[in-house]
Write an enzyme that holds these catalytic residues in place. Structure first.
Site, PDB file in Angstrom:
ATOM      1  CE1 TYR A   1      -4.349  -0.942  -0.318  1.00 18.29           C
ATOM      2  CE2 TYR A   1      -3.460  -2.862   0.788  1.00 18.29           C
ATOM      3  CZ  TYR A   1      -4.454  -2.259   0.048  1.00 18.29           C
ATOM      4  OH  TYR A   1      -5.543  -2.980  -0.354  1.00 18.29           O
TER       5      TYR A   1
ATOM      6  CG  HIS B   1     -13.783   0.885  -2.988  1.00 19.90           C
ATOM      7  ND1 HIS B   1     -13.547   0.427  -4.260  1.00 19.90           N
ATOM      8  CD2 HIS B   1     -15.005   0.409  -2.637  1.00 19.90           C
ATOM      9  CE1 HIS B   1     -14.597  -0.299  -4.666  1.00 19.90           C
ATOM     10  NE2 HIS B   1     -15.486  -0.314  -3.706  1.00 19.90           N
TER      11      HIS B   1
ATOM     12  CB  SER C   1     -14.620  -2.671 -15.149  1.00 17.08           C
ATOM     13  OG  SER C   1     -14.430  -3.098 -13.822  1.00 17.08           O
TER      14      SER C   1
HETATM   15  P1  OAD Z   1     -11.228  -1.383 -13.316  1.00 16.00           P
HETATM   16  O1  OAD Z   1      -9.777  -1.508 -13.569  1.00 16.00           O
HETATM   17  O2  OAD Z   1     -12.008  -2.615 -13.044  1.00 16.00           O
HETATM   18  O3  OAD Z   1     -11.935  -0.666 -14.559  1.00 16.00           O
HETATM   19  C1  OAD Z   1     -11.405   0.534 -15.101  1.00 16.00           C
HETATM   20  C2  OAD Z   1     -12.368   1.029 -16.144  1.00 16.00           C
HETATM   21  O4  OAD Z   1     -11.885   2.260 -16.631  1.00 16.00           O
HETATM   22  C3  OAD Z   1     -12.526   0.088 -17.341  1.00 16.00           C
HETATM   23  O5  OAD Z   1     -13.900   0.012 -17.673  1.00 16.00           O
HETATM   24  C4  OAD Z   1     -11.739   0.805 -18.447  1.00 16.00           C
HETATM   25  O6  OAD Z   1     -12.299   0.582 -19.733  1.00 16.00           O
HETATM   26  C5  OAD Z   1     -11.939   2.252 -18.041  1.00 16.00           C
HETATM   27  N1  OAD Z   1     -10.882   3.163 -18.516  1.00 16.00           N
HETATM   28  C6  OAD Z   1      -9.588   2.908 -18.784  1.00 16.00           C
HETATM   29  N2  OAD Z   1      -8.948   4.021 -19.172  1.00 16.00           N
HETATM   30  C7  OAD Z   1      -9.876   5.032 -19.147  1.00 16.00           C
HETATM   31  C8  OAD Z   1      -9.834   6.424 -19.425  1.00 16.00           C
HETATM   32  N3  OAD Z   1      -8.716   7.035 -19.835  1.00 16.00           N
HETATM   33  N4  OAD Z   1     -10.980   7.141 -19.280  1.00 16.00           N
HETATM   34  C9  OAD Z   1     -12.123   6.537 -18.871  1.00 16.00           C
HETATM   35  N5  OAD Z   1     -12.214   5.222 -18.588  1.00 16.00           N
HETATM   36  C10 OAD Z   1     -11.107   4.472 -18.709  1.00 16.00           C
HETATM   37  O7  OAD Z   1     -11.396  -0.307 -12.126  1.00 16.00           O
HETATM   38  P2  OAD Z   1     -12.686  -0.002 -11.250  1.00 16.00           P
HETATM   39  O8  OAD Z   1     -13.941  -0.229 -11.999  1.00 16.00           O
HETATM   40  O9  OAD Z   1     -12.485   1.325 -10.632  1.00 16.00           O
HETATM   41  O10 OAD Z   1     -11.569  -2.010  -5.314  1.00 16.00           O
HETATM   42  O11 OAD Z   1     -12.544  -1.103 -10.139  1.00 16.00           O
HETATM   43  C11 OAD Z   1     -13.438  -1.073  -9.073  1.00 16.00           C
HETATM   44  C12 OAD Z   1     -12.776  -1.590  -7.842  1.00 16.00           C
HETATM   45  O12 OAD Z   1     -12.246  -2.884  -8.097  1.00 16.00           O
HETATM   46  C13 OAD Z   1     -11.587  -0.799  -7.363  1.00 16.00           C
HETATM   47  O13 OAD Z   1     -11.928   0.305  -6.603  1.00 16.00           O
HETATM   48  C14 OAD Z   1     -10.856  -1.817  -6.531  1.00 16.00           C
HETATM   49  C15 OAD Z   1     -10.986  -3.006  -7.437  1.00 16.00           C
HETATM   50  O14 OAD Z   1     -11.009  -4.223  -6.827  1.00 16.00           O
HETATM   51  C16 OAD Z   1     -10.921  -2.335  -4.193  1.00 16.00           C
HETATM   52  O15 OAD Z   1      -9.711  -2.405  -4.124  1.00 16.00           O
HETATM   53  C17 OAD Z   1     -11.820  -2.576  -3.031  1.00 16.00           C
END
Ligand code: OAD
Length: 259
Positions: free
Chosen positions: A54, A109, A195
């Site tokens: 971290y 989170h 995502s």
């Molecule tokens: P993800 O890595 O799962 O998804 C990232 C999303 O951002 C995907 O849909 C990509 O297509 C999109 N993306 C990538 N580049 C981008 C850009 N320049 N502009 C806009 N979108 C873009 O990340 P999260 O959905 O945030 O939780 O993941 C959710 C949670 O899962 C996180 O907070 C973390 C993880 O496990 C914990 O650690 C509790």
């Protein structure tokens, strides 16, 4: 207006997403997959290594600066005032560094800059400056670093103030109920860079879909959220990056240049 953000909004600031090609959950470490690391179970077994991971991720966040999409959300808060709410899954703190207020930014989170004791009424504290490790080369904290991470009141080692995979959302630490209430009252939901893999965002988007709210989904890739949005009469998918679309969305919602 509720804005829901995920790791994608910080991708253009240089912070890896979780599930993208270079994402934290894809690369892993030589010894562990991050999905095994981001758990209370792992912290109990190897607090040292967890803290090292971290602190490394925290140094990546510190090296990043807010981008045009973060700034668009700041301008939206200034313009919409009490009609604005931001729910973020990001622990990177970039929304607050950009200028969004803590009162209107629900960090669902947690925040990687903070730690808390596992005592019954945990006090969340900002981490001391200067604690940064070159993970995974450096996996051990020095006794002085470990001391800096101890709870002043109870003497035990604190934990990162983040939500782990084997834990649940709650109101006092993560504003879960408040986020759900906001979705039930919202006039519109804008989803940026997530995502759709975790529970709270899925609940928020489901509520918006059930209520027939205008739902805007911004991101470069297809996801469960883009597919759902496309199926809705009031859904709009803006395919592209956060910095391409958020300034335009802000202007469409009333932000004037210079605000
Ligand atoms: P993800 O890595 O799962 O998804 C990232 C999303 O951002 C995907 O849909 C990509 O297509 C999109 N993306 C990538 N580049 C981008 C850009 N320049 N502009 C806009 N979108 C873009 O990340 P999260 O959905 O945030 O939780 O993941 C959710 C949670 O899962 C996180 O907070 C973390 C993880 O496990 C914990 O650690 C509790």
């Amino acid at each position: 207006m509720v804005f829901l953000t995920g790791a994608g909004i910080s991708a253009e600031s240089g912070i890896p997403t979780f599930r993208g090609a270079e994402g934290y959950w894809q690369i892993g470490s030589t010894n562990y997959q991050p999905e095994d690391l981001a758990t209370r179970r792992a912290f109990a077994a190897m607090p040292d290594e967890l803290w090292a991971w971290y602190l490394y991720r925290r140094s990546v966040c510190h090296a990043a600066a807010p981008n045009a999409a973060h700034l668009a959300l700041v301008a939206l808060e200034r313009t919409l005032a009490e009609r604005f709410l931001l729910v973020t899954q990001n622990v990177d703190g970039l929304h607050l560094r950009a200028g969004n207020s803590l009162a209107r930014t629900y960090q669902s989170h947690g925040n990687i800059d903070y730690s808390r004791c596992e005592a019954e009424h945990p006090r969340v504290r900002e981490l001391p400056q200067g604690l940064a490790l070159d993970w995974p080369k450096a996996r051990k904290l020095s006794p002085a670093e470990l001391d800096a991470l101890r709870c002043h009141e109870h003497g035990r080692l604190t934990r990162p103030h983040v939500l782990w995979f084997d834990e649940s959302y709650d109101e006092p630490l993560f504003r879960y109920e408040s986020s759900m209430d906001a979705a039930r009252r919202a006039a519109m939901l804008v989803v940026v860079g997530t995502s759709g893999a975790t529970t709270l965002p899925n609940h928020l988007v489901s509520v918006a879909a059930q209520r027939g709210l205008p739902l805007v989904c911004i991101g470069p890739d297809e996801s469960p959220f883009t597919r759902l949005t496309e199926s809705l009469a009031h859904g709009l998918v803006l395919r592209g990056t956060a910095t391409e679309w958020m300034p335009k969305v802000a202007r469409a919602l009333g932000v004037r240049d210079g605000s």
